[in-house]
Design a protein around this motif. Sequence first.
Motif, PDB file in Angstrom:
ATOM      1  N   UNK A   1      56.124  -3.280  27.574  1.00 42.53           N
ATOM      2  CA  UNK A   1      55.233  -4.066  28.429  1.00 42.53           C
ATOM      3  C   UNK A   1      55.833  -5.436  28.716  1.00 42.53           C
ATOM      4  N   UNK A   2      56.375  -6.069  27.673  1.00 40.65           N
ATOM      5  CA  UNK A   2      57.012  -7.368  27.847  1.00 40.65           C
ATOM      6  C   UNK A   2      58.239  -7.276  28.728  1.00 40.65           C
ATOM      7  N   UNK A   3      59.017  -6.228  28.559  1.00 36.88           N
ATOM      8  CA  UNK A   3      60.205  -6.037  29.383  1.00 36.88           C
ATOM      9  C   UNK A   3      59.814  -5.862  30.846  1.00 36.88           C
ATOM     10  N   UNK A   4      58.785  -5.073  31.104  1.00 34.22           N
ATOM     11  CA  UNK A   4      58.358  -4.853  32.482  1.00 34.22           C
ATOM     12  C   UNK A   4      57.758  -6.116  33.089  1.00 34.22           C
TER      13      UNK A   4
ATOM     14  N   UNK B   1      51.483  -4.377  43.217  1.00 31.07           N
ATOM     15  CA  UNK B   1      50.851  -5.145  42.146  1.00 31.07           C
ATOM     16  C   UNK B   1      51.670  -5.152  40.876  1.00 31.07           C
ATOM     17  N   UNK B   2      52.894  -4.683  40.925  1.00 27.56           N
ATOM     18  CA  UNK B   2      53.743  -4.698  39.732  1.00 27.56           C
ATOM     19  C   UNK B   2      53.620  -3.417  38.959  1.00 27.56           C
ATOM     20  N   UNK B   3      53.534  -3.531  37.633  1.00 26.95           N
ATOM     21  CA  UNK B   3      53.559  -2.352  36.777  1.00 26.95           C
ATOM     22  C   UNK B   3      52.173  -1.822  36.453  1.00 26.95           C
ATOM     23  N   UNK B   4      51.138  -2.359  37.050  1.00 25.19           N
ATOM     24  CA  UNK B   4      49.804  -1.882  36.735  1.00 25.19           C
ATOM     25  C   UNK B   4      49.292  -2.519  35.459  1.00 25.19           C
ATOM     26  N   UNK B   5      48.141  -2.074  35.011  1.00 24.09           N
ATOM     27  CA  UNK B   5      47.523  -2.658  33.826  1.00 24.09           C
ATOM     28  C   UNK B   5      48.214  -2.263  32.541  1.00 24.09           C
TER      29      UNK B   5
ATOM     30  N   UNK C   1      66.722   3.798  26.779  1.00 30.10           N
ATOM     31  CA  UNK C   1      67.354   4.723  27.724  1.00 30.10           C
ATOM     32  C   UNK C   1      66.554   6.018  27.854  1.00 30.10           C
ATOM     33  N   UNK C   2      65.812   6.359  26.821  1.00 29.43           N
ATOM     34  CA  UNK C   2      64.966   7.551  26.873  1.00 29.43           C
ATOM     35  C   UNK C   2      63.624   7.248  27.547  1.00 29.43           C
ATOM     36  N   UNK C   3      63.091   6.050  27.313  1.00 29.02           N
ATOM     37  CA  UNK C   3      61.750   5.708  27.805  1.00 29.02           C
ATOM     38  C   UNK C   3      61.723   5.192  29.230  1.00 29.02           C
ATOM     39  N   UNK C   4      62.619   4.251  29.569  1.00 29.57           N
ATOM     40  CA  UNK C   4      62.529   3.585  30.870  1.00 29.57           C
ATOM     41  C   UNK C   4      62.553   4.528  32.066  1.00 29.57           C
TER      42      UNK C   4
ATOM     43  N   UNK D   1      61.317  -6.872  39.781  1.00 30.24           N
ATOM     44  CA  UNK D   1      62.413  -7.721  39.328  1.00 30.24           C
ATOM     45  C   UNK D   1      63.329  -7.004  38.358  1.00 30.24           C
ATOM     46  N   UNK D   2      62.728  -6.239  37.449  1.00 28.30           N
ATOM     47  CA  UNK D   2      63.532  -5.470  36.500  1.00 28.30           C
ATOM     48  C   UNK D   2      64.393  -4.447  37.229  1.00 28.30           C
ATOM     49  N   UNK D   3      63.802  -3.757  38.203  1.00 24.89           N
ATOM     50  CA  UNK D   3      64.550  -2.753  38.950  1.00 24.89           C
ATOM     51  C   UNK D   3      65.690  -3.392  39.738  1.00 24.89           C
ATOM     52  N   UNK D   4      65.444  -4.558  40.331  1.00 23.50           N
ATOM     53  CA  UNK D   4      66.513  -5.261  41.058  1.00 23.50           C
ATOM     54  C   UNK D   4      67.640  -5.657  40.108  1.00 23.50           C
ATOM     55  N   UNK D   5      67.280  -6.094  38.908  1.00 20.87           N
ATOM     56  CA  UNK D   5      68.301  -6.472  37.934  1.00 20.87           C
ATOM     57  C   UNK D   5      69.149  -5.260  37.555  1.00 20.87           C
ATOM     58  N   UNK D   6      68.509  -4.130  37.308  1.00 21.48           N
ATOM     59  CA  UNK D   6      69.248  -2.915  36.952  1.00 21.48           C
ATOM     60  C   UNK D   6      70.120  -2.440  38.106  1.00 21.48           C
ATOM     61  N   UNK D   7      69.586  -2.494  39.322  1.00 22.07           N
ATOM     62  CA  UNK D   7      70.372  -2.101  40.498  1.00 22.07           C
ATOM     63  C   UNK D   7      71.577  -3.015  40.670  1.00 22.07           C
TER      64      UNK D   7
END
Length: 143
Positions: free
Chosen positions: A32-35, A124-128, A105-108, A46-52
């Motif tokens: 949750x914190x990572x997302x 809205x981002x990652x949801x609740x 690597x298994x979860x994301x 933002x996380x997806x852009x960083x990974x890309x």
Amino acid sequence: MDSLIGAVTQGLAGPGHGGAGGSGPDWVGIVSGLLANGSAQGGLGGLLKQLEGAGLGEQVQSWVSKGANQPVSGDQLSSALGGDLMAQLAGQAGVSHAEAGSQLSQMLPQIIDMLTPHGEVPATGAGGLGDLAGLLGGLLNRA
């Protein structure tokens, strides 16, 4: 909400996910914190852009799209997220840097796939957090 997350994380402390005494890493809180804060831009987008930007664009697109998810290694995630962030995540989980990378690597890929069911990153981002707790609960109980 905290009691819900606590109940979920206690339920997740099973073989391979918990430590001595049945209490394992708080992967719900960690992911949750990572997302929410895992990149300079924050949020899932933002996380997806960083990974890309770190060369994982093909994998990320497969996680968001409706097709099969391409795998990613713990080393690839560690490189993409950076050593400082991975060390922080490993410290939060109480596991080695390599174990944190392996778990993520298994979860994301699966979590991002579940958070983007229509092939798009939600506005809205990652949801609740409750939604994420439910997703992680189902995911980790299958492992």
